[in-house]
Design an enzyme around this catalytic site. Structure first.
Site, short mmCIF file in Angstrom:
data_model
loop_
_atom_site.label_atom_id
_atom_site.label_comp_id
_atom_site.label_asym_id
_atom_site.label_seq_id
_atom_site.Cartn_x
_atom_site.Cartn_y
_atom_site.Cartn_z
N HIS A 77 36.76 9.12 -11.73
CA HIS A 77 35.59 9.55 -12.51
C HIS A 77 35.99 10.59 -13.54
CE1 HIS A 77 35.42 13.24 -10.12
NE2 HIS A 77 35.42 12.52 -9.01
N GLU A 109 32.58 20.76 -7.16
CA GLU A 109 31.73 20.64 -8.35
C GLU A 109 30.84 21.87 -8.51
OE1 GLU A 109 28.82 17.45 -8.15
OE2 GLU A 109 28.67 17.43 -10.34
N ASP A 157 23.65 20.33 -9.25
CA ASP A 157 24.54 19.23 -8.86
C ASP A 157 25.83 19.87 -8.32
OD1 ASP A 157 26.01 16.95 -8.55
OD2 ASP A 157 26.10 16.43 -10.67
N HIS A 170 30.40 6.93 -4.53
CA HIS A 170 28.94 7.07 -4.44
C HIS A 170 28.45 6.64 -3.06
CE1 HIS A 170 28.26 7.11 -9.08
NE2 HIS A 170 28.67 8.27 -8.61
N HIS A 183 22.49 13.37 -14.62
CA HIS A 183 23.37 13.01 -15.75
C HIS A 183 22.49 13.15 -16.98
CE1 HIS A 183 26.10 10.46 -12.91
NE2 HIS A 183 26.21 11.75 -12.72
N ASP A 192 0.80 -1.24 0.00
CA ASP A 192 0.00 0.00 0.00
C ASP A 192 0.83 1.28 0.00
OD1 ASP A 192 -2.16 -1.68 0.13
OD2 ASP A 192 -2.34 -1.55 2.31
N HIS A 216 29.64 16.15 -16.54
CA HIS A 216 28.56 15.58 -17.34
C HIS A 216 27.54 16.66 -17.65
CE1 HIS A 216 26.34 15.63 -13.53
NE2 HIS A 216 27.42 15.13 -12.98
N GLU A 233 33.83 18.88 -12.14
CA GLU A 233 33.93 18.33 -10.79
C GLU A 233 35.16 17.46 -10.58
OE1 GLU A 233 31.03 15.16 -10.01
OE2 GLU A 233 30.07 15.62 -11.92
N ASP A 245 27.75 16.20 -1.75
CA ASP A 245 27.36 16.27 -3.16
C ASP A 245 25.83 16.22 -3.17
OD1 ASP A 245 26.79 15.87 -5.83
OD2 ASP A 245 28.38 14.39 -6.16
N ARG A 303 36.26 16.74 -3.49
CA ARG A 303 35.71 17.04 -4.81
C ARG A 303 35.10 18.43 -4.75
NH1 ARG A 303 32.97 12.77 -5.53
NH2 ARG A 303 30.85 13.33 -4.92
N TYR A 349 40.99 11.41 -4.37
CA TYR A 349 40.57 10.50 -3.31
C TYR A 349 41.74 9.59 -2.96
CZ TYR A 349 36.46 12.13 -5.74
OH TYR A 349 35.54 12.95 -6.37
MN LIG Z 1 27.97 15.53 -10.78
#
Ligand SMILES: [Mn+2]
Length: 435
Positions: free
Chosen positions: A351, A409, A272, A244, A362, A39, A355, A385, A261, A407, A389
């Site tokens: 990475h 971005e 983003d 991620h 993306h 439900d 993008h 970005e 992020d 990072r 790491y």
């Molecule tokens: Mn991004």
């Protein structure tokens, strides 16, 4: 709350898409509600292409663009019926009448009538555009209808109408943002920037990552975002080295960094943004060294953005600067040219540089044309970005750098004369962050 009208842009988009291959029938099923547990459904979000062409945000719907006898085309929406009992539970529906008046369709029918009406809409079609592979049920239903249509003309020797994928044509349309789309992206960027600033101000040692995520959600929703554009990454300390990271449930320790992020979605357009800042008051020396390198790479890349610039060249230049910096820090050893060609930087930045950005985080659109990276054009929006790491278990990395993940971005719009960074309201200079 139901809308009373939508922008005339939706209609223009349908016309533009149809004009890309006149004489074709285009079919777009809406997103489906997804059961979470009995439900209970996951929050509904319309499928991006469907929304881009209609502005209509109900599930169980279908949009069809079909040729008419006179060479023009018609937009037809298939929607759920108005149903008092259901609406008491789930809220008001547009129904077929308002699908026409509010969304500027030529006609609208109940979704139950689709099979019958669709055969009529095929009358003047030479081709069918539909993205196969999204729903087996719908693909099968479409095949059955096309076979019915073929059989209906009797023994003609003709085959099924061929099916093409509309994704590329739509991707090219969505890649170049209109003024209206840019203003939505700007809105998403401004609100998301506020959320990042709030997180920077409120974060203290001892807080949990979840608290910071909740604060970001709050600021975004409070200021008009309907939802986040993707699952926020709120990663303290070594968690930032998980690209991620999504658990967002650990305690934040003094002396570590917090990587966030996150971007809010405003009327189907998302920001983003990533920032990395100290949980406590100041960057450590080792953190600062890496931070300065990542920022240098990002600035170098952003400075190259203008119409006609080549995305691959920007990427190459960015990773060249990164390689130089990694050598200076002693994280890479050897000849700069050889290391760059061997993509040795991938160990620290697995990475890509960025993008496309738009309705999807993306976003759609070809990255290459005729086998090589395409030149940038005004109206394109994308992220830059870079990150570094240093994995916790990497014994080859000096200990002082281990566990550091950074990072930065931002969201960049290509303008007529250069570029505009939409997300600069969030500080990225070390001194500004520490203040
Ligand atoms: Mn991004």
């Amino acid at each position: 709350m139901l809308k009373s009208s939508v922008s005339s842009e939706f209609k223009k988009r349908r016309k533009k898409l149809y004009s890309a291959d006149p004489g074709s029938v285009f079919i777009f099923p809406s997103a489906q509600e997804l059961l979470r547990n009995p439900d209970v459904y996951f929050n509904f979000r319309q499928e991006s292409n469907f929304y881009y062409l209609s502005g209509f945000d109900e599930p169980e719907s279908l949009l069809v663009l079909a040729p008419k006898e006179d060479g023009d085309f018609q937009s037809v929406l298939f929607v759920r019926e108005r149903n008092i009992e259901k609406e008491i539970w789930e809220g008001e529906r547009y129904g077929a009448d308002r699908a026409v008046s509010v969304f500027g369709m030529d006609s609208a029918f109940l979704v139950e009538e689709f099979d019958e009406k669709f055969l009529e809409l095929l009358a003047h079609a030479k081709k069918v555009y539909h993205r196969l592979g999204q729903s087996k049920d719908f693909d099968e239903r479409l095949m059955t209808l096309l076979e019915k249509k073929r059989a209906s003309v009797g023994r003609s020797g003709k085959g099924l109408l061929p099916i093409f994928d509309p994704s590329e044509a739509l991707g090219e349309m969505r890649l170049i943002k209109s003024e209206e789309e840019i203003s939505l992206l700007r809105k998403a960027a401004v609100i998301s920037a506020q959320a990042h600033v709030a997180a920077m101000k409120e974060t203290r040692p001892g807080m949990n990552e979840a608290e910071v995520e909740a604060l970001i959600d709050y600021v975004c929703r409070k200021n008009g975002c309907q939802r986040m554009g993707y699952g926020s990454i709120v990663a303290g300390g070594k968690n930032a080295t998980t690209l991620h990271y999504r658990a967002n449930n650990e305690k934040l320790e003094d002396g570590t960094l917090l990587l966030i992020d996150a971007g809010g979605e405003f009327d189907y357009y998302t920001a983003d943004i990533t920032r990395t800042f100290p949980v406590g008051k100041k960057f450590t020396e080792a953190q600062a060294e890496i931070y300065d390198l990542v920022l240098k790479v990002q600035k170098e890349a952003i400075s190259m953005v203008k119409p006609g610039a080549n995305y691959q060249e920007i990427t190459d230049r960015a990773f060249e600067v990164l390689t130089e910096g990694l050598i200076e820090l002693g994280l890479l050893k050897g000849n700069k040219k050889d290391l760059f060609e061997a993509k040795a930087y991938k160990r620290f930045c697995p990475h890509s540089l960025g993008h496309w950005l738009g309705m999807d985080v993306h976003d759609v659109g070809l990255y290459q044309k005729d086998g090589s990276s395409r030149p940038l054009e005004p109206g394109m929006v994308f992220t830059i970005e870079p990150g570094v790491y240093c994995q916790p278990g990497d014994q080859d990395v000096p200990e002082r750098y281990r566990n550091i993940g950074i990072r930065i971005e931002d969201n960049i719009l290509v303008t007529k004369d250069g570029s505009e960074v939409l997300t600069l309201n969030v500080p990225r200079e070390r001194a500004d962050i520490e203040n």
